[in-house]
Design an enzyme around this catalytic site. Structure first.
Site, PDB file in Angstrom:
ATOM      1  N   SER A   1       0.770  -1.043  -0.093  1.00 24.94           N
ATOM      2  CA  SER A   1       0.078  -0.103   0.123  1.00 24.94           C
ATOM      3  C   SER A   1       0.666   1.392  -0.157  1.00 24.94           C
ATOM      4  CB  SER A   1      -0.975   0.084   1.262  1.00 24.94           C
ATOM      5  OG  SER A   1      -1.516   1.359   1.486  1.00 24.94           O
TER       6      SER A   1
ATOM      7  N   ASP B   1      -4.514   3.681  -2.259  1.00 21.85           N
ATOM      8  CA  ASP B   1      -5.874   4.058  -1.611  1.00 21.85           C
ATOM      9  C   ASP B   1      -6.264   5.671  -1.834  1.00 21.85           C
ATOM     10  OD1 ASP B   1      -6.084   1.789   0.259  1.00 21.85           O
ATOM     11  OD2 ASP B   1      -3.819   2.277   0.880  1.00 21.85           O
TER      12      ASP B   1
ATOM     13  N   HIS C   1      -0.947  -1.126  -4.454  1.00 23.89           N
ATOM     14  CA  HIS C   1      -2.115  -0.841  -3.707  1.00 23.89           C
ATOM     15  C   HIS C   1      -2.348   0.643  -3.631  1.00 23.89           C
ATOM     16  CE1 HIS C   1      -5.966  -1.791  -1.307  1.00 23.89           C
ATOM     17  NE2 HIS C   1      -5.333  -0.689  -0.659  1.00 23.89           N
TER      18      HIS C   1
ATOM     19  N   MET D   1     -11.769  -5.943   4.480  1.00 23.74           N
ATOM     20  CA  MET D   1     -11.098  -4.844   5.259  1.00 23.74           C
ATOM     21  C   MET D   1     -10.920  -5.741   6.566  1.00 23.74           C
ATOM     22  SD  MET D   1     -10.190  -2.306   3.603  1.00 23.74           S
ATOM     23  CE  MET D   1      -9.345  -1.372   5.028  1.00 23.74           C
TER      24      MET D   1
ATOM     25  N   MET E   1      -9.022   8.333  -0.802  1.00 24.77           N
ATOM     26  CA  MET E   1      -9.986   8.600   0.096  1.00 24.77           C
ATOM     27  C   MET E   1     -10.435  10.066   0.175  1.00 24.77           C
ATOM     28  SD  MET E   1      -7.883   7.259   3.469  1.00 24.77           S
ATOM     29  CE  MET E   1      -7.083   5.704   3.580  1.00 24.77           C
TER      30      MET E   1
ATOM     31  N   HIS F   1      -8.143   1.134  -4.400  1.00 25.33           N
ATOM     32  CA  HIS F   1      -9.205   0.900  -3.497  1.00 25.33           C
ATOM     33  C   HIS F   1      -9.919   2.175  -3.288  1.00 25.33           C
ATOM     34  CE1 HIS F   1      -9.641  -0.120   1.206  1.00 25.33           C
ATOM     35  NE2 HIS F   1     -10.814   0.173   0.248  1.00 25.33           N
TER      36      HIS F   1
ATOM     37  N   MET G   1     -12.300   4.397  -1.509  1.00 23.60           N
ATOM     38  CA  MET G   1     -12.753   4.767  -0.180  1.00 23.60           C
ATOM     39  C   MET G   1     -13.425   6.194  -0.221  1.00 23.60           C
ATOM     40  SD  MET G   1     -10.077   3.346   2.462  1.00 23.60           S
ATOM     41  CE  MET G   1      -8.720   3.567   1.172  1.00 23.60           C
TER      42      MET G   1
ATOM     43  N   ASP H   1      -6.925  -6.376   3.716  1.00 23.45           N
ATOM     44  CA  ASP H   1      -6.558  -5.023   3.795  1.00 23.45           C
ATOM     45  C   ASP H   1      -6.342  -4.554   5.223  1.00 23.45           C
ATOM     46  OD1 ASP H   1      -5.387  -2.369   3.341  1.00 23.45           O
ATOM     47  OD2 ASP H   1      -7.036  -1.776   2.146  1.00 23.45           O
TER      48      ASP H   1
HETATM   49  C1  DX5 Z   1      -6.414   1.648   4.982  1.00 32.02           C
HETATM   50  C2  DX5 Z   1      -6.281   1.458   3.709  1.00 32.02           C
HETATM   51  C3  DX5 Z   1      -4.802   0.238   3.778  1.00 32.02           C
HETATM   52  C4  DX5 Z   1      -3.599   0.660   4.522  1.00 32.02           C
HETATM   53  C5  DX5 Z   1      -3.171  -0.444   5.175  1.00 32.02           C
HETATM   54  O1  DX5 Z   1      -7.760   2.252   5.084  1.00 32.02           O
HETATM   55  O2  DX5 Z   1      -7.065   0.816   2.907  1.00 32.02           O
HETATM   56  O3  DX5 Z   1      -4.581  -0.085   2.577  1.00 32.02           O
HETATM   57  O4  DX5 Z   1      -2.673   1.278   3.560  1.00 32.02           O
HETATM   58  O5  DX5 Z   1      -2.111   0.013   6.088  1.00 32.02           O
HETATM   59  P1  DX5 Z   1      -1.374  -1.148   7.004  1.00 32.02           P
HETATM   60  O6  DX5 Z   1      -0.950  -2.247   6.263  1.00 32.02           O
HETATM   61  O7  DX5 Z   1      -0.289  -0.406   7.489  1.00 32.02           O
HETATM   62  O8  DX5 Z   1      -2.480  -1.680   8.098  1.00 32.02           O
HETATM   63 ZN    ZN Z   2      -6.549   0.138   1.209  1.00 34.86          ZN
END
Ligand code: DX5
Ligand code: ZN
Length: 214
Positions: A7, A32, A30, A136, A34, A63, A65, A174
């Protein structure tokens, strides 16, 4: 075979190209996204995904969000995403179905993601057309959180549904994935492991990726 999807949330956002190169031995990358509404954090959007696409050939596992994700499927597909995950909690079922339809039209792989509160059975209406289900194992929003053991049950249930209705579908987890939790989630049926802090926090990210594959 177990796949690893580091990620970028744990990378240095001012040095993305360098930090992407550090994880080039991984299977997926990956990303993210948001929006500050679906989750209480804001990260990156379409222009950054476009720039990431220019500096790597890695498979971009994006991903989303974000609320009402159907609004942005085309833009993220054009920016170079290979797979898009939309949260089942981010819109009404018709909006989720529309997002998946748009993914099909744009030629990107289709995934749905589940917050910890969402039951495995929620994937059923969409499962036959999915390429991946993302479970998740923390509340989405931030990296570096503790793994939620209770989610192992959801992973097992999603794996059973996948075996029954769409065995080619991948099962990604994740949140809080590292050397201690990877064996638990793979035993429960996950085959794609997202890891942010466990990869970028390691002295040798390539070794951390290899260790997660087991
Ligand atoms: C959190 C993200 C993850 C995050 C995971 O909402 O979707 O992808 O980066 O981070 P770690 O592996 O540090 O828990
Ligand atoms: Zn993620």
């Amino acid at each position: 075979m177990i796949k690893v999807s580091p990620s970028l949330l744990s990378a240095d956002f001012a040095n993305l190209e360098r930090d992407i190169a550090r994880v080039s031995s991984a299977d997926y990358l990956h990303v993210d996204v948001m929006d500050g509404a679906f989750v209480p954090n804001i990260t990156i959007g379409v222009p950054v995904v476009q720039s990431i696409r220019k500096c790597t050939d890695m498979f971009l596992d994006v991903h989303l969000m974000i609320e009402k994700p159907a609004r942005y499927i085309e833009a993220f597909a054009k920016a170079g995403a290979d797979l898009l995950s939309v949260h089942l909690e981010a819109d009404h079922p018709t909006g989720i179905a529309q997002a998946l339809r748009l993914m099909g039209q744009c030629g990107v792989k289709k995934a749905v993601a589940l917050r910890p509160i969402t039951k495995a059975e929620a994937i059923l209406p969409y499962l036959p057309e999915l390429d991946l289900v993302l479970v998740m194992t923390v509340e989405p929003g931030f990296g570096g959180q503790a793994f939620m053991e209770g989610q192992l049950d959801t992973v097992r249930k999603v794996r059973a549904l996948i075996e029954q209705y769409n065995p080619a579908c991948e099962l990604e987890v994740d949140g809080g994935i590292g050397p201690k939790t990877a064996p638990l989630v793979t035993a429960a049926g996950a085959n794609v492991l997202v890891a942010g802090s466990a990869v970028y926090g390691a002295a040798d990210p390539a070794a951390a990726i290899a260790a997660l594959r087991g």
